[in-house]
Design a protein around this motif. Structure first.
Motif, PDB file in Angstrom:
ATOM      1  N   GLU A  29      -6.183  46.951  43.865  1.00  0.00           N
ATOM      2  CA  GLU A  29      -6.625  46.535  45.195  1.00  0.00           C
ATOM      3  C   GLU A  29      -5.481  46.575  46.202  1.00  0.00           C
ATOM      4  O   GLU A  29      -5.672  46.983  47.370  1.00  0.00           O
ATOM      5  CB  GLU A  29      -7.210  45.129  45.104  1.00  0.00           C
ATOM      6  CG  GLU A  29      -7.781  44.609  46.408  1.00  0.00           C
ATOM      7  CD  GLU A  29      -8.359  43.219  46.263  1.00  0.00           C
ATOM      8  OE1 GLU A  29      -8.811  42.665  47.291  1.00  0.00           O
ATOM      9  OE2 GLU A  29      -8.352  42.692  45.139  1.00  0.00           O
ATOM     10  N   SER A  30      -4.275  46.194  45.758  1.00  0.00           N
ATOM     11  CA  SER A  30      -3.116  46.239  46.646  1.00  0.00           C
ATOM     12  C   SER A  30      -2.785  47.675  47.052  1.00  0.00           C
ATOM     13  O   SER A  30      -2.452  47.943  48.226  1.00  0.00           O
ATOM     14  CB  SER A  30      -1.918  45.599  45.946  1.00  0.00           C
ATOM     15  OG  SER A  30      -0.754  45.691  46.748  1.00  0.00           O
ATOM     16  N   GLN A  31      -2.888  48.595  46.095  1.00  0.00           N
ATOM     17  CA  GLN A  31      -2.640  49.998  46.433  1.00  0.00           C
ATOM     18  C   GLN A  31      -3.670  50.514  47.434  1.00  0.00           C
ATOM     19  O   GLN A  31      -3.319  51.239  48.381  1.00  0.00           O
ATOM     20  CB  GLN A  31      -2.667  50.842  45.164  1.00  0.00           C
ATOM     21  CG  GLN A  31      -1.484  50.590  44.226  1.00  0.00           C
ATOM     22  CD  GLN A  31      -1.566  51.414  42.964  1.00  0.00           C
ATOM     23  OE1 GLN A  31      -2.531  52.149  42.756  1.00  0.00           O
ATOM     24  NE2 GLN A  31      -0.568  51.276  42.110  1.00  0.00           N
ATOM     25  N   ASP A  32      -4.927  50.133  47.247  1.00  0.00           N
ATOM     26  CA  ASP A  32      -5.957  50.553  48.196  1.00  0.00           C
ATOM     27  C   ASP A  32      -5.680  49.975  49.586  1.00  0.00           C
ATOM     28  O   ASP A  32      -5.823  50.686  50.614  1.00  0.00           O
ATOM     29  CB  ASP A  32      -7.335  50.103  47.714  1.00  0.00           C
ATOM     30  CG  ASP A  32      -7.751  50.811  46.438  1.00  0.00           C
ATOM     31  OD1 ASP A  32      -7.186  51.882  46.148  1.00  0.00           O
ATOM     32  OD2 ASP A  32      -8.622  50.270  45.706  1.00  0.00           O
ATOM     33  N   LEU A  33      -5.272  48.709  49.602  1.00  0.00           N
ATOM     34  CA  LEU A  33      -4.973  48.091  50.896  1.00  0.00           C
ATOM     35  C   LEU A  33      -3.760  48.748  51.554  1.00  0.00           C
ATOM     36  O   LEU A  33      -3.740  48.937  52.793  1.00  0.00           O
ATOM     37  CB  LEU A  33      -4.738  46.593  50.705  1.00  0.00           C
ATOM     38  CG  LEU A  33      -5.976  45.768  50.309  1.00  0.00           C
ATOM     39  CD1 LEU A  33      -5.590  44.327  50.034  1.00  0.00           C
ATOM     40  CD2 LEU A  33      -7.039  45.835  51.396  1.00  0.00           C
ATOM     41  N   ARG A  34      -2.742  49.091  50.752  1.00  0.00           N
ATOM     42  CA  ARG A  34      -1.585  49.799  51.322  1.00  0.00           C
ATOM     43  C   ARG A  34      -2.003  51.155  51.883  1.00  0.00           C
ATOM     44  O   ARG A  34      -1.518  51.571  52.959  1.00  0.00           O
ATOM     45  CB  ARG A  34      -0.510  49.984  50.246  1.00  0.00           C
ATOM     46  CG  ARG A  34       0.232  48.714  49.857  1.00  0.00           C
ATOM     47  CD  ARG A  34       1.487  49.044  49.077  1.00  0.00           C
ATOM     48  NE  ARG A  34       2.148  47.846  48.590  1.00  0.00           N
ATOM     49  CZ  ARG A  34       2.029  47.342  47.397  1.00  0.00           C
ATOM     50  NH1 ARG A  34       1.220  47.952  46.513  1.00  0.00           N
ATOM     51  NH2 ARG A  34       2.668  46.245  47.035  1.00  0.00           N
TER      52      ARG A  34
ATOM     53  N   GLN B  48      -4.330  53.172  58.870  1.00  0.00           N
ATOM     54  CA  GLN B  48      -4.473  52.479  60.149  1.00  0.00           C
ATOM     55  C   GLN B  48      -3.208  52.615  61.000  1.00  0.00           C
ATOM     56  O   GLN B  48      -3.297  52.761  62.231  1.00  0.00           O
ATOM     57  CB  GLN B  48      -4.789  50.996  59.905  1.00  0.00           C
ATOM     58  CG  GLN B  48      -6.135  50.748  59.236  1.00  0.00           C
ATOM     59  CD  GLN B  48      -7.302  51.230  60.067  1.00  0.00           C
ATOM     60  OE1 GLN B  48      -7.263  51.204  61.304  1.00  0.00           O
ATOM     61  NE2 GLN B  48      -8.347  51.706  59.400  1.00  0.00           N
ATOM     62  N   LYS B  49      -2.043  52.555  60.332  1.00  0.00           N
ATOM     63  CA  LYS B  49      -0.792  52.761  61.081  1.00  0.00           C
ATOM     64  C   LYS B  49      -0.723  54.166  61.678  1.00  0.00           C
ATOM     65  O   LYS B  49      -0.290  54.338  62.822  1.00  0.00           O
ATOM     66  CB  LYS B  49       0.402  52.536  60.157  1.00  0.00           C
ATOM     67  CG  LYS B  49       0.715  51.079  59.884  1.00  0.00           C
ATOM     68  CD  LYS B  49       1.974  50.950  59.058  1.00  0.00           C
ATOM     69  CE  LYS B  49       2.347  49.484  58.836  1.00  0.00           C
ATOM     70  NZ  LYS B  49       3.587  49.344  58.031  1.00  0.00           N
ATOM     71  N   ALA B  50      -1.171  55.157  60.886  1.00  0.00           N
ATOM     72  CA  ALA B  50      -1.172  56.542  61.404  1.00  0.00           C
ATOM     73  C   ALA B  50      -2.128  56.669  62.594  1.00  0.00           C
ATOM     74  O   ALA B  50      -1.796  57.294  63.619  1.00  0.00           O
ATOM     75  CB  ALA B  50      -1.574  57.502  60.289  1.00  0.00           C
ATOM     76  N   LYS B  51      -3.314  56.048  62.454  1.00  0.00           N
ATOM     77  CA  LYS B  51      -4.250  56.072  63.579  1.00  0.00           C
ATOM     78  C   LYS B  51      -3.661  55.372  64.801  1.00  0.00           C
ATOM     79  O   LYS B  51      -3.789  55.846  65.946  1.00  0.00           O
ATOM     80  CB  LYS B  51      -5.555  55.405  63.172  1.00  0.00           C
ATOM     81  CG  LYS B  51      -6.384  56.203  62.179  1.00  0.00           C
ATOM     82  CD  LYS B  51      -7.674  55.476  61.849  1.00  0.00           C
ATOM     83  CE  LYS B  51      -8.501  56.257  60.834  1.00  0.00           C
ATOM     84  NZ  LYS B  51      -9.754  55.552  60.496  1.00  0.00           N
ATOM     85  N   CYS B  52      -3.017  54.223  64.550  1.00  0.00           N
ATOM     86  CA  CYS B  52      -2.431  53.468  65.660  1.00  0.00           C
ATOM     87  C   CYS B  52      -1.335  54.278  66.351  1.00  0.00           C
ATOM     88  O   CYS B  52      -1.254  54.311  67.593  1.00  0.00           O
ATOM     89  CB  CYS B  52      -1.889  52.152  65.128  1.00  0.00           C
ATOM     90  SG  CYS B  52      -1.189  51.077  66.396  1.00  0.00           S
TER      91      CYS B  52
END
Length: 255
Positions: free
Chosen positions: A196-201, A207-211
């Motif tokens: 789950e942590s890997q998926d969240l990362r 999201q950072k790339a989109k931002c």
């Protein structure tokens, strides 16, 4: 039934009981019936002295107490029942020394452990204690009964310790199994949390790339709008200056 093994407790010679119905209780004593004497004119002998009768009665009571404390052992060989009672022969100092030597020999032969829990050592010492009770009971029945109480108390305490040990072992095994099961569950949970942590990362990086892309696009758009706004301002300033010049020319009177 297998014949009993050799014991440190001293027994008499085994007696063959022909029928199982003749099997007597350990507490029972054979009846002593004298054969019937023919009637004759021989005068009746005088009764024995009171002291001898008292001694015989005391001896018989001691034997009964001895056989009650240490019941006879029985076994079957084919269809024959054998009974062996403990010896009621008095003991000497030599018997006690021989018992000690025999105990040491048995401990070595059966490879009993010197320390810790050892069923073999416990069995041999129990037999030795029973033999000491037998020797003491022959001389003093009351002392033998007191030693019997001590033996029963020791056996009861040992049984309580054994029960406590078995329950503690079972408790420890149960806790160990629960720990292993909990360990497996915890490892599975750790694996799930890491996944789950890997998926969240991964989502965070997306999201950072989109931002970053949105910020770059907005920055370019803002620069374009600022440039356009500056051009409009410059255009309006030039237009204003031209109109001002024309207005001044119109206001200035002609000479």
């Amino acid at each position: 039934m297998i014949p009993p093994a050799e014991s440190l407790l001293k027994y008499d010679n085994p007696v063959l009981v022909s029928k199982s119905s003749d099997r007597k209780s350990p507490k029972g004593r054979p009846l002593r019936v004298s054969p019937q004497q023919p009637m004759d004119s021989t005068p009746v002998p005088p009764p024995p002295k009171l002291k001898s009768s008292s001694t015989d009665a005391t001896k018989q009571d001691s034997e009964e107490i001895l056989h009650t404390i240490l019941p006879p052992r029985e076994w079957m060989e084919g269809n024959q029942l054998w009974v062996q009672q403990v010896s009621s022969a008095p003991c000497t100092r030599t018997d006690v020394v021989h018992l000690e030597e025999l105990l040491d020999t048995k401990l070595q032969q059966r490879q009993a452990r010197e320390t810790g829990i050892c069923p073999v050592r416990r069995e041999l010492y129990s037999q030795c204690f029973d033999e000491l009770i037998r020797q003491v009971t022959i001389n003093c029945a009351e002392r033998g009964l007191l030693l019997l109480r001590v033996r029963d108390e020791i056996q009861m305490t040992m049984a309580a310790y054994q029960t406590l040990y078995e329950s503690s072992v079972a408790f420890g095994v149960r806790k160990a199994l629960q720990g292993e099961q909990g360990k497996v569950d915890m490892e599975q949970r750790i694996s799930d949390l890491e996944s789950e942590s890997q998926d969240l990362r991964k989502q965070l990086n997306e999201q950072k790339a989109k931002c970053d892309a949105i910020e770059k696009r907005e920055h370019e758009r803002r620069q374009t709008e600022e440039k356009k706004h500056m051009e409009e301002i410059q255009f309006l300033k030039r237009t204003n200056q031209q109109l001002k010049t024309q207005l001044e020319l119109m206001i200035v009177p002609k000479k």
